[in-house]
Design a protein around this motif. Sequence first.
Motif, PDB file in Angstrom:
ATOM      1  N   TYR A  94       0.828  -1.203   0.000  1.00  0.00           N
ATOM      2  CA  TYR A  94       0.000   0.000   0.000  1.00  0.00           C
ATOM      3  C   TYR A  94       0.858   1.248   0.000  1.00  0.00           C
ATOM      4  CZ  TYR A  94      -3.749  -3.188   1.378  1.00  0.00           C
ATOM      5  OH  TYR A  94      -4.662  -4.211   1.423  1.00  0.00           O
ATOM      6  N   GLN A  95       0.309   2.274  -0.606  1.00  0.00           N
ATOM      7  CA  GLN A  95       0.880   3.604  -0.426  1.00  0.00           C
ATOM      8  C   GLN A  95       0.686   3.995   1.036  1.00  0.00           C
ATOM      9  OE1 GLN A  95      -0.857   7.781  -1.087  1.00  0.00           O
ATOM     10  NE2 GLN A  95      -0.492   7.041  -3.154  1.00  0.00           N
ATOM     11  N   ASP A  96       1.648   4.715   1.587  1.00  0.00           N
ATOM     12  CA  ASP A  96       1.580   5.046   3.013  1.00  0.00           C
ATOM     13  C   ASP A  96       0.300   5.781   3.389  1.00  0.00           C
ATOM     14  OD1 ASP A  96       5.153   5.752   3.465  1.00  0.00           O
ATOM     15  OD2 ASP A  96       4.025   3.868   3.400  1.00  0.00           O
ATOM     16  N   SER A  97      -0.170   6.659   2.534  1.00  0.00           N
ATOM     17  CA  SER A  97      -1.324   7.491   2.899  1.00  0.00           C
ATOM     18  C   SER A  97      -2.632   6.708   2.984  1.00  0.00           C
ATOM     19  CB  SER A  97      -1.488   8.636   1.895  1.00  0.00           C
ATOM     20  OG  SER A  97      -1.922   8.146   0.636  1.00  0.00           O
ATOM     21  N   VAL A  98      -2.664   5.500   2.462  1.00  0.00           N
ATOM     22  CA  VAL A  98      -3.911   4.717   2.507  1.00  0.00           C
ATOM     23  C   VAL A  98      -3.790   3.510   3.432  1.00  0.00           C
ATOM     24  CG1 VAL A  98      -4.418   5.442   0.147  1.00  0.00           C
ATOM     25  CG2 VAL A  98      -3.465   3.159   0.556  1.00  0.00           C
ATOM     26  N   THR A  99      -2.603   3.254   3.931  1.00  0.00           N
ATOM     27  CA  THR A  99      -2.401   2.103   4.819  1.00  0.00           C
ATOM     28  C   THR A  99      -3.297   2.212   6.036  1.00  0.00           C
ATOM     29  OG1 THR A  99      -0.121   1.837   4.073  1.00  0.00           O
ATOM     30  CG2 THR A  99      -0.695   0.849   6.185  1.00  0.00           C
ATOM     31  N   GLY A 100      -4.002   1.135   6.308  1.00  0.00           N
ATOM     32  CA  GLY A 100      -4.923   1.121   7.436  1.00  0.00           C
ATOM     33  C   GLY A 100      -6.319   1.587   7.080  1.00  0.00           C
ATOM     34  N   ARG A 101      -6.489   2.207   5.925  1.00  0.00           N
ATOM     35  CA  ARG A 101      -7.818   2.672   5.494  1.00  0.00           C
ATOM     36  C   ARG A 101      -8.326   1.904   4.284  1.00  0.00           C
ATOM     37  NH1 ARG A 101      -8.502   7.625   3.535  1.00  0.00           N
ATOM     38  NH2 ARG A 101      -6.381   7.845   2.722  1.00  0.00           N
ATOM     39  N   PHE A 102      -7.430   1.520   3.391  1.00  0.00           N
ATOM     40  CA  PHE A 102      -7.792   0.808   2.162  1.00  0.00           C
ATOM     41  C   PHE A 102      -7.344  -0.639   2.251  1.00  0.00           C
ATOM     42  CE2 PHE A 102      -7.693   4.611  -1.051  1.00  0.00           C
ATOM     43  CZ  PHE A 102      -8.524   5.337  -0.201  1.00  0.00           C
ATOM     44  N   THR A 103      -8.112  -1.513   1.628  1.00  0.00           N
ATOM     45  CA  THR A 103      -7.754  -2.932   1.562  1.00  0.00           C
ATOM     46  C   THR A 103      -7.948  -3.425   0.136  1.00  0.00           C
ATOM     47  OG1 THR A 103      -8.469  -3.299   3.853  1.00  0.00           O
ATOM     48  CG2 THR A 103      -8.201  -5.240   2.454  1.00  0.00           C
ATOM     49  N   ILE A 104      -6.906  -4.010  -0.409  1.00  0.00           N
ATOM     50  CA  ILE A 104      -7.008  -4.629  -1.729  1.00  0.00           C
ATOM     51  C   ILE A 104      -7.204  -6.128  -1.535  1.00  0.00           C
ATOM     52  CG2 ILE A 104      -4.492  -4.919  -1.976  1.00  0.00           C
ATOM     53  CD1 ILE A 104      -4.859  -4.342  -4.983  1.00  0.00           C
ATOM     54  N   SER A 105      -8.073  -6.695  -2.348  1.00  0.00           N
ATOM     55  CA  SER A 105      -8.316  -8.134  -2.293  1.00  0.00           C
ATOM     56  C   SER A 105      -8.651  -8.622  -3.699  1.00  0.00           C
ATOM     57  CB  SER A 105      -9.455  -8.461  -1.317  1.00  0.00           C
ATOM     58  OG  SER A 105     -10.671  -7.874  -1.754  1.00  0.00           O
ATOM     59  N   ARG A 106      -8.657  -9.927  -3.863  1.00  0.00           N
ATOM     60  CA  ARG A 106      -8.974 -10.494  -5.175  1.00  0.00           C
ATOM     61  C   ARG A 106      -9.690 -11.819  -5.003  1.00  0.00           C
ATOM     62  NH1 ARG A 106      -3.674 -10.979  -8.400  1.00  0.00           N
ATOM     63  NH2 ARG A 106      -4.985 -12.075  -9.920  1.00  0.00           N
ATOM     64  N   ASP A 107     -10.434 -12.174  -6.052  1.00  0.00           N
ATOM     65  CA  ASP A 107     -11.101 -13.460  -6.121  1.00  0.00           C
ATOM     66  C   ASP A 107     -10.748 -14.048  -7.480  1.00  0.00           C
ATOM     67  OD1 ASP A 107     -12.863 -15.608  -6.443  1.00  0.00           O
ATOM     68  OD2 ASP A 107     -14.457 -14.618  -5.341  1.00  0.00           O
ATOM     69  N   ASN A 108      -9.818 -14.973  -7.497  1.00  0.00           N
ATOM     70  CA  ASN A 108      -9.351 -15.524  -8.762  1.00  0.00           C
ATOM     71  C   ASN A 108     -10.406 -16.395  -9.447  1.00  0.00           C
ATOM     72  OD1 ASN A 108      -6.946 -14.185  -8.531  1.00  0.00           O
ATOM     73  ND2 ASN A 108      -5.718 -15.996  -8.045  1.00  0.00           N
ATOM     74  N   ASP A 109     -11.341 -16.906  -8.681  1.00  0.00           N
ATOM     75  CA  ASP A 109     -12.418 -17.690  -9.301  1.00  0.00           C
ATOM     76  C   ASP A 109     -13.368 -16.800 -10.090  1.00  0.00           C
ATOM     77  OD1 ASP A 109     -12.624 -19.929  -6.460  1.00  0.00           O
ATOM     78  OD2 ASP A 109     -11.449 -20.096  -8.313  1.00  0.00           O
ATOM     79  N   LYS A 110     -13.504 -15.557  -9.648  1.00  0.00           N
ATOM     80  CA  LYS A 110     -14.416 -14.614 -10.304  1.00  0.00           C
ATOM     81  C   LYS A 110     -13.688 -13.625 -11.212  1.00  0.00           C
ATOM     82  CE  LYS A 110     -17.886 -14.736  -6.626  1.00  0.00           C
ATOM     83  NZ  LYS A 110     -18.632 -13.932  -5.616  1.00  0.00           N
ATOM     84  N   ASN A 111     -12.364 -13.724 -11.279  1.00  0.00           N
ATOM     85  CA  ASN A 111     -11.559 -12.789 -12.086  1.00  0.00           C
ATOM     86  C   ASN A 111     -11.800 -11.341 -11.650  1.00  0.00           C
ATOM     87  OD1 ASN A 111     -10.739 -15.042 -13.454  1.00  0.00           O
ATOM     88  ND2 ASN A 111     -11.639 -14.482 -15.414  1.00  0.00           N
ATOM     89  N   MET A 112     -11.799 -11.120 -10.353  1.00  0.00           N
ATOM     90  CA  MET A 112     -12.109  -9.805  -9.808  1.00  0.00           C
ATOM     91  C   MET A 112     -11.021  -9.366  -8.831  1.00  0.00           C
ATOM     92  SD  MET A 112     -15.262  -8.865 -10.884  1.00  0.00           S
ATOM     93  CE  MET A 112     -15.917  -7.761  -9.620  1.00  0.00           C
ATOM     94  N   VAL A 113     -10.765  -8.073  -8.824  1.00  0.00           N
ATOM     95  CA  VAL A 113      -9.951  -7.453  -7.791  1.00  0.00           C
ATOM     96  C   VAL A 113     -10.742  -6.288  -7.224  1.00  0.00           C
ATOM     97  CG1 VAL A 113      -8.718  -5.953  -9.412  1.00  0.00           C
ATOM     98  CG2 VAL A 113      -7.680  -6.519  -7.213  1.00  0.00           C
ATOM     99  N   TYR A 114     -10.574  -6.046  -5.935  1.00  0.00           N
ATOM    100  CA  TYR A 114     -11.379  -5.063  -5.219  1.00  0.00           C
ATOM    101  C   TYR A 114     -10.479  -4.074  -4.480  1.00  0.00           C
ATOM    102  CZ  TYR A 114     -14.645  -8.946  -5.830  1.00  0.00           C
ATOM    103  OH  TYR A 114     -15.401  -9.967  -6.353  1.00  0.00           O
ATOM    104  N   LEU A 115     -11.026  -2.901  -4.254  1.00  0.00           N
ATOM    105  CA  LEU A 115     -10.386  -1.939  -3.369  1.00  0.00           C
ATOM    106  C   LEU A 115     -11.459  -1.425  -2.421  1.00  0.00           C
ATOM    107  CD1 LEU A 115      -7.693  -0.471  -2.751  1.00  0.00           C
ATOM    108  CD2 LEU A 115      -8.601   1.449  -4.088  1.00  0.00           C
ATOM    109  N   HIS A 116     -11.327  -1.821  -1.167  1.00  0.00           N
ATOM    110  CA  HIS A 116     -12.266  -1.381  -0.142  1.00  0.00           C
ATOM    111  C   HIS A 116     -11.656  -0.174   0.543  1.00  0.00           C
ATOM    112  CE1 HIS A 116     -14.339  -5.178  -0.801  1.00  0.00           C
ATOM    113  NE2 HIS A 116     -13.177  -5.801  -0.665  1.00  0.00           N
TER     114      HIS A 116
END
Length: 127
Positions: A60-82
């Motif tokens: 993560y970029q320092d300014s978003v650490t602790g606030r943003f979460t990246i995740s992925r689902d390889n079965d669905k071919n999706m990546v997310y940014l919460h």
Amino acid sequence: QVQLAESGGGLVQAGGSLSLSCTASGDIFSRYAMAWFRQYPGKEREFVARISNNGDVTRYQDSVTGRFTISRDNDKNMVYLHMNNLKTEDAAVYYCAADQFGRPASEAMRRTNYIHWGQGTRVAVSS
């Protein structure tokens, strides 16, 4: 090669939350590390977050650490940014990007290492 399409942008109040999605097609999704970048008007795209091809390493970029979460689902071919606790400075156009190579941290944040990009989705944050 992989094609990417972002969704989920919109307007949110400062302190609120928003989740972005990126759908991949055209290639084997699990081959690629995935990342989110953002771009302010008149500025170059900047790194936000990255996830390895199997999801076990995130950066993560320092300014978003602790606030943003990246995740992925390889079965669905999706990546997310919460995105939580959004700030006005988070308002930007957000892009997902794919990288077919594993990289050390310093290289993972470099925009020029990503050759596959989506069209972007706009996030606006009101104060």
